[in-house]
Write an enzyme that holds these catalytic residues in place. Structure first.
Site, PDB file in Angstrom:
ATOM      1  N   ASP A 202       0.863  -1.189   0.000  1.00 48.62           N
ATOM      2  CA  ASP A 202       0.000   0.000   0.000  1.00 48.62           C
ATOM      3  C   ASP A 202       0.896   1.234   0.000  1.00 48.62           C
ATOM      4  OD1 ASP A 202      -2.418   1.378  -0.018  1.00 48.62           O
ATOM      5  OD2 ASP A 202      -2.566   1.427   2.160  1.00 48.62           O
ATOM      6  N   ASP A 219       2.780   1.985   8.377  1.00 51.77           N
ATOM      7  CA  ASP A 219       1.544   1.257   8.059  1.00 51.77           C
ATOM      8  C   ASP A 219       1.765   0.096   7.087  1.00 51.77           C
ATOM      9  OD1 ASP A 219      -1.023   0.406   7.971  1.00 51.77           O
ATOM     10  OD2 ASP A 219      -1.840   2.185   6.982  1.00 51.77           O
TER      11      ASP A 219
END
Length: 328
Positions: A202, A219
């Site tokens: 991502d 993340d």
């Protein structure tokens, strides 16, 4: 399930502080909810210490083994000298359970967004991702999934057609465009024959903090197996010529640490298309979470689906166009 019954509705300030204090921290009641929808993430003030970041995982999304693989990967990257925000170990574990939630604690890190129009910045990002992929290619995930046409495309299409999200008058056009589009994407994957490595997966600019002229990646919640180009294409912007120039600079840095299979450039537009389809189904799958109707009020409207179908048609042409060129 009603909105009031959603598991995240239990995350009031008292519950959050009780959870954090259950592992030995002393909260000072300065809690700040951060921008996150898939999970819930808070900055938690700690008495006589720096604040920490607490991540409450969405229940029933990841297994304990999958969460552990995410954490182990980030720690492995950190051990190789990459600046990633890895979870803190609490009693020799990087996550803990509290009243039905899996929770991880991270150090707070600051920074700004990278300058996407700066070719020098892109070269540094390419060098960082090359190092990340060199580590990622050294082993495989055993529990985390793989970026696949089945999960991102076929399953997303099936979910949307099986549930009442697409207006009746647009179900036919959606079905008509997506079935052959997925076959075209499969053809491109067959042609590129990419290798699969552990990825951030991502890798958009919102997950990169720029500080002291270096990137710091955050993340890894979506970390999974996939082709290397997945972590590169979201760094591109502008028209085909601009993207070609940008990719050349990214690969200049990337190749300092790892070879890149240029046949994977064929997958940029297919991966973009799969992400678009997956995102639409993600919104639908999360619609019972009250945060989603508030944050995405445009979803589930005729205008949204009309524009989504138009974008998919435009992606067909983009997939059929030649891949961007890079220096060999």
């Amino acid at each position: 399930m009603t909105h009031n019954e959603h598991p995240f509705s239990r995350l009031n300030p008292d519950f959050i502080m009780d959870a954090i204090e259950s592992i030995g921290y002393r909260c000072d009641a300065r809690n700040l909810e951060l921008n996150s929808y898939e999970n819930r993430v808070y900055q938690i003030g700690i008495e006589d210490s720096e604040p920490v970041i607490a991540k409450f995982y969405r229940p029933d999304r990841w297994s304990l083994e999958q969460i552990k693989e995410e954490h182990d990967f980030t720690i492995e990257l950190k051990d190789h000298g990459l600046s990633v925000v890895a979870p803190l170990a609490i009693n020799d574990k990087t996550f803990f359970q509290y009243d039905g939630f899996n929770i991880a604690i991270f150090p707070r890190r600051g920074g700004r967004a990278p300058a996407v129009d700066d070719l020098g910045c892109l070269e540094v990002l390419g060098r960082f991702i090359g190092r990340l992929h060199a580590v990622g290619a050294s082993d495989r995930f055993s529990y985390r999934p793989t970026i696949s046409i089945e999960e991102y495309g076929i399953s997303s299409r099936r979910f949307l057609l099986d549930h009442n999200f697409i207006p009746d008058e647009l179900r036919g056009p959606y079905s008509t465009i997506t079935e052959p589009l997925l076959k075209l994407i499969q053809d491109r994957f067959d042609l590129a024959a990419p290798g699969l490595i552990r990825l951030h997966a991502d890798c958009h600019m919102g997950n990169v903090l720029w500080r002291e002229d270096q990137p710091h990646f955050v993340d890894f919640d979506d970390a999974r197996m996939g082709p290397a180009v997945q972590d590169l294409w979201m760094l591109l912007s502008g028209d085909e010529g601009s993207q070609s120039i940008q990719m050349n600079r990214i690969l200049k840095g990337y190749r300092d640490f790892r070879d890149f299979n240029t046949s994977e450039l064929l997958l940029i537009e297919p991966l973009r298309t799969l992400r678009m389809m997956y995102h639409a189904a993600w919104l639908a799958r999360r619609w019972d979470d009250p945060a989603f109707p508030r944050a995405f009020p445009f979803f589930n409207t005729q205008r949204y689906w009309s524009e989504h179908i138009l974008e998919l048609r435009e992606q067909w042409a983009a997939i059929e166009a030649p891949a961007i060129s890079v220096y060999s």
